[in-house]
Design an enzyme around this catalytic site. Structure first.
Site, PDB file in Angstrom:
ATOM      1  CB  ALA A   1      -1.059  -0.383   1.131  1.00  0.00           C
TER       2      ALA A   1
ATOM      3  CE  LYS B   1       0.149  -6.733  -2.236  1.00  0.00           C
ATOM      4  NZ  LYS B   1      -0.682  -6.717  -0.771  1.00  0.00           N
TER       5      LYS B   1
END
Ligand code: ADP
Ligand code: ASP
Ligand code: MG
Length: 815
Positions: free
Chosen positions: A611, A682
């Protein structure tokens, strides 16, 4: 003696004419005045249209005449008391009848010569000056009228006649030597030839009329009253931040007006320059504003650039070929032929090899020029010594102007790099030896972007405007808009970034506002917007062609991720929290990175991992500084961490997953998180950013989900399966307890291999105490060998993700 000139907008209607009369009455108390007036706004254009229609046998010219008549009758009725109107109204009607007769002649003959055009166009100023003179007489008895055609004498070059100063100066001086009126009203723009035929001084020529009178009478000054607060640093209609220039030299003003600053008709300067009469440009609608003072003084300002101007509708004609080299006189012949067909050359460049010569002319002259040039070089073209001329239309010239530019280095460099950064292609460049002007030819569609970005660079203390096009206004998007709204002022004042949101779109609706969306009511604007559609969205973004455009993808949508290349190719930056593009096939990821480099359009995706944590940025810095990342160990799923931190004997796996969804910690499809796909994406992105080539299939996924949960096809079925396989999850928890460890979903990259999966983390591991929805990443590199570089913090949630997107946008602002 003062000369005042009022332009078309200033005398557009009775209301405006009253403002003009107030100014004239006030000034007349102190000075004798000559007041030159233009036609009522748009009337010259209407006359032109009517004459073309009539000559083309189109009877609708009569409607235009009716419109013109009405405008003038309305103005007169509102300015003159009823008791005195009748004689004046019939005079206007007589003038209109005369106009109708001329137009009927064109209609019957199907013909319109330049000479007739000039006579028809002269009606605008004839009518306006008559009405204004009569209105002025109401208050100022000692005021008079003089027809400029009797004083300004020209040659027969209809459309843009050349003034005979010797005769005109004498006629003007003689007339005013004996004239007693305090104010004399005169029509601008119109004149007559020595044999008494109507001529005009060129479109916008009323300014010139006033300057001719000022010069002949050695006036104290010349005031040009218009609809803006002076000569601006750029056309204020196109560049909103443009500012009026307080003082400017004749040369600079001439240069700006020659290069398109319409506020002053270019020849205006000559008659007053000779006599050193200053020009003041003032705003009729804001008389208290200072305006611009034009004189022979060169003011030494910190900023060597005085203004930026532009000319639209330009065509470049290039003549080249081996036959041009060393053959004296090719350019002479080229200019001679253009002059024979009466074509004005606005721009010239010649390569020092003499191999080619390139000229800029108006689009409307392109066909004539092409024919004439090819004819003049017919022999050389047939012998293949010279190529037929190359014609490129729809271009535009932009010019930086300033007397002091010659004393400063690097201005052209700054000009061209500013344009280059915004993907404005430069077709040709010219810089006069006086260095008062640096001009470039660009595509017409780039003109607004070019002017605004140059204005920013040279006049706005480097304030940078960023234009955002946001797709996806769910949880994260909403927070992002809130943050922009809150920080807008701070960014402008402290970082000199002017952040504007131009478009917002959700899956149903989209809303665009070229001037920037008002963020306090963005929700209702989007709701009432047009139907959203990705293709229309892209074409609108492209068509707006705003400088520093950024496309912001806050969706998790596959098809949106496939549009990035289209933005990058247009030099539009892409900021995304959507992981799909960067974790898709390697060639696609690489292609986007390459496009970003090639088109100088940033492609940033910090929020793809962790994030708002600065993980990707750190990797970039490590790699750029020559470090090598050898091993990565990470807990990268805020959602899975939240789930395993809360999952207990009393809080079932199913309920925790549900709660994570409610709080917005999981993807809309929670299986993407629980299956490990999200974590695999990711780590893949981190591996690629570290400089390794890898595909998603190369990452081993040790999924902890039973195959039956994995194979569900919708969210409902998935949640049901979590209840069905309750004991599977409870067993995992029990095993962790027995090993005095905690469950964490870990991603690892080592020795060129990567895997993701659930692990039992012992107490001594730094991962053991990872709270809530936090993320942690450890990088082992050539420089961080024993003690890894560690980044830890909240790795999911709308506010932190939004702030990560925001940080990417600011990064672009700081480039
Ligand atoms: P008028 O009818 O008063 O003669 P013009 O329309 O001829 O007025 O000229 C004024 C207009 O010139 C302004 O409204 C503006 O749109 C345009 N313009 C273009 N460049 C400039 C500039 N650099 N500064 C001021 N005005 C400019
Ligand atoms: N009326 C003329 C034109 O529109 C002259 C002027 O306004 O200066 O071109
Ligand atoms: Mg004008």
């Amino acid at each position: 003696m003062k000369i005042l000139k009022f332009g078309g907008t200033s005398v557009a209607n009775a209301q405006n004419i009253k403002l003009v009369l107030d100014i004239v009455n006030t000034k007349a108390k102190e000075n004798k005045l000559v007041v030159v007036v233009s036609a009522l706004s748009k009337v010259t254009d209407l006359l032109h249209q009517a004459s073309i229609k009539a000559a083309n046998n189109d009877e609708s010219y009569k409607e235009i005449v009716a419109e013109i008549e009405k405008k003038h009758l309305d103005a007169l009725k509102a300015l003159i008391p009823v008791s005195e109107q009748s004689g004046l109204l019939s005079h206007i009607k007589r003038i209109i009848n005369h106009l109708e007769t001329l137009l009927e002649g064109c209609f019957l003959l199907g013909e319109l010569s330049n000479r007739t055009t000039d006579t028809i166009l002269s009606f605008g100023e004839v009518l306006s000056s008559y009405i204004i003179a009569e209105a002025l007489k109401q208050n100022l008895k000692n005021s008079g009228y003089k027809d400029s055609r009797e004083l300004i004498k020209t040659n027969n070059n209809f459309g843009k006649a050349a003034v005979n100063f010797e005769i005109s100066d004498k006629l003007i001086a003689d007339y005013f030597a004996t004239n007693e009126s305090q104010v004399v009203i005169m029509p601008g723009f119109i004149a007559s030839s020595l044999d008494g035929i109507n001529t005009t001084l060129g479109r916008g020529g009323s300014d010139y009329t006033a300057a001719i009178i000022a010069g002949a009478l050695n006036a104290n000054d010349l005031e040009i009253w218009t609809d803006v607060n002076g000569m601006f640093t750029a056309n204020p209609k196109i560049v909103k931040q443009a500012q009026p220039i307080a003082t400017i030299s004749y040369q600079e003003a001439m240069e700006l007006s020659h290069f398109g600053a319409k506020v002053l008709y270019p020849p205006t300067i000559q008659p007053v320059l000779r006599k050193n009469i200053p020009i003041l440009i003032k705003n009729t609608f804001e008389p208290e504003a200072e305006g611009t003072y034009i004189s022979n003084k060169v003011t030494s300002q910190i900023n060597p650039v005085k203004g930026i101007s532009h000319i639209e509708h330009i065509t470049l004609i290039t003549l080249e070929g081996p036959g041009m080299i060393g053959v004296a006189g090719s350019s002479k012949r080229l200019f001679e032929v253009l002059s024979q067909v009466n074509i004005n050359v606005i721009f010239i460049t010649q390569a020092s090899s003499e191999h080619s010569i390139c000229i800029g002319i108006l689009n409307s002259d392109a066909e004539t020029a092409e024919l004439a040039i090819n004819k003049a070089f017919e022999v050389e073209i047939s012998q293949n010594k010279i190529d037929p001329c190359i014609v490129e239309k729809n271009l535009c010239i932009i010019a930086l102007v300033g007397e002091n530019m010659k004393n400063h280095q690097g201005l052209s460099g700054r000009m061209f790099s500013t344009l280059g950064k915004n993907n404005v292609n430069i077709r040709a460049i010219a810089q006069g030896a006086s260095e008062r002007n640096i001009s470039a030819v660009i595509n017409e569609r780039d003109v607004k972007k070019a002017l605004n970005t140059l204005h920013e660079t040279f006049f706005e203390e480097n304030t940078k405007q960023l234009n955002l096009f946001v797709m996806g206004v769910g949880n994260v998007g909403e927070k992002f808009i809130e943050q922009i709204h809150q920080q807008k002022k701070y960014l402008k004042e402290n970082l000199k970034i002017n952040l504007r949101v131009i478009a917002l779109s959700n899956s149903r609706k989209m809303y665009f506002d070229e001037e920037g969306i008002s963020l306090k009511d963005w929700k209702s604007l989007v709701e009432n917007g047009e139907k959203s559609d990705s293709d229309t969205f892209i074409s609108k973004v492209k068509a707006l062609n705003l400088r520093n455009s950024i496309f912001v993808d806050i969706t998790a949508n596959d098809s949106v991720s496939k549009t990035y290349d289209q933005y990058l190719k247009q030099n539009i930056a892409v900021v995304t929290c959507n992981k799909i593009a960067c974790s898709s096939a390697y060639y696609n990821y690489k292609n986007l990175k390459n496009l970003s480099r090639q088109f100088k359009a940033p492609f940033l995706f910090e929020t793809n991992v962790g994030a708002g944590l600065p993980i990707i940025d750190t990797v970039k810095h490590l790699v750029a500084s020559g470090d090598k990342i050898n091993k990565i160990q990470a807990v990268l799923s805020g959602s899975l961490n939240f789930i395993f931190n809360n999952f207990s004997d009393t809080y079932s796996f199913h309920d925790v997953v549900k709660e994570a969804g409610v709080q917005g910690f999981t993807e809309p499809d929670p299986k993407i998180d629980l299956s490990g796909v999200d974590v695999a994406r990711k780590i893949l992105i981190l591996i690629r950013e570290s400089g390794y080539q890898m595909e998603i299939e190369d990452i081993k996924n040790n999924s902890f989900l039973p195959i039956e949960c994995m194979s569900t096809t919708n969210n409902d079925a998935f949640f049901k399966s979590l209840i069905t396989y309750k004991s599977h999850f409870e067993n995992l928890l029990a095993e962790a307890k027995s090993k005095e460890s905690r469950l964490k979903f870990v991603a690892t990259f080592e020795n060129g291999k990567a895997s993701v999966g659930l692990e039992f983390i012992p107490k001594e591991s730094p991962f053991y105490n990872l709270e809530g929805k936090d993320n942690i990443v450890q990088f082992y590199t050539d420089r961080y060998i024993d003690q890894p570089l560690l980044i830890k913090g909240a790795g999911a949630g709308a506010a932190v993700t939004a702030s990560g997107i925001f940080a990417d946008v600011i990064r672009i602002g700081n480039i």
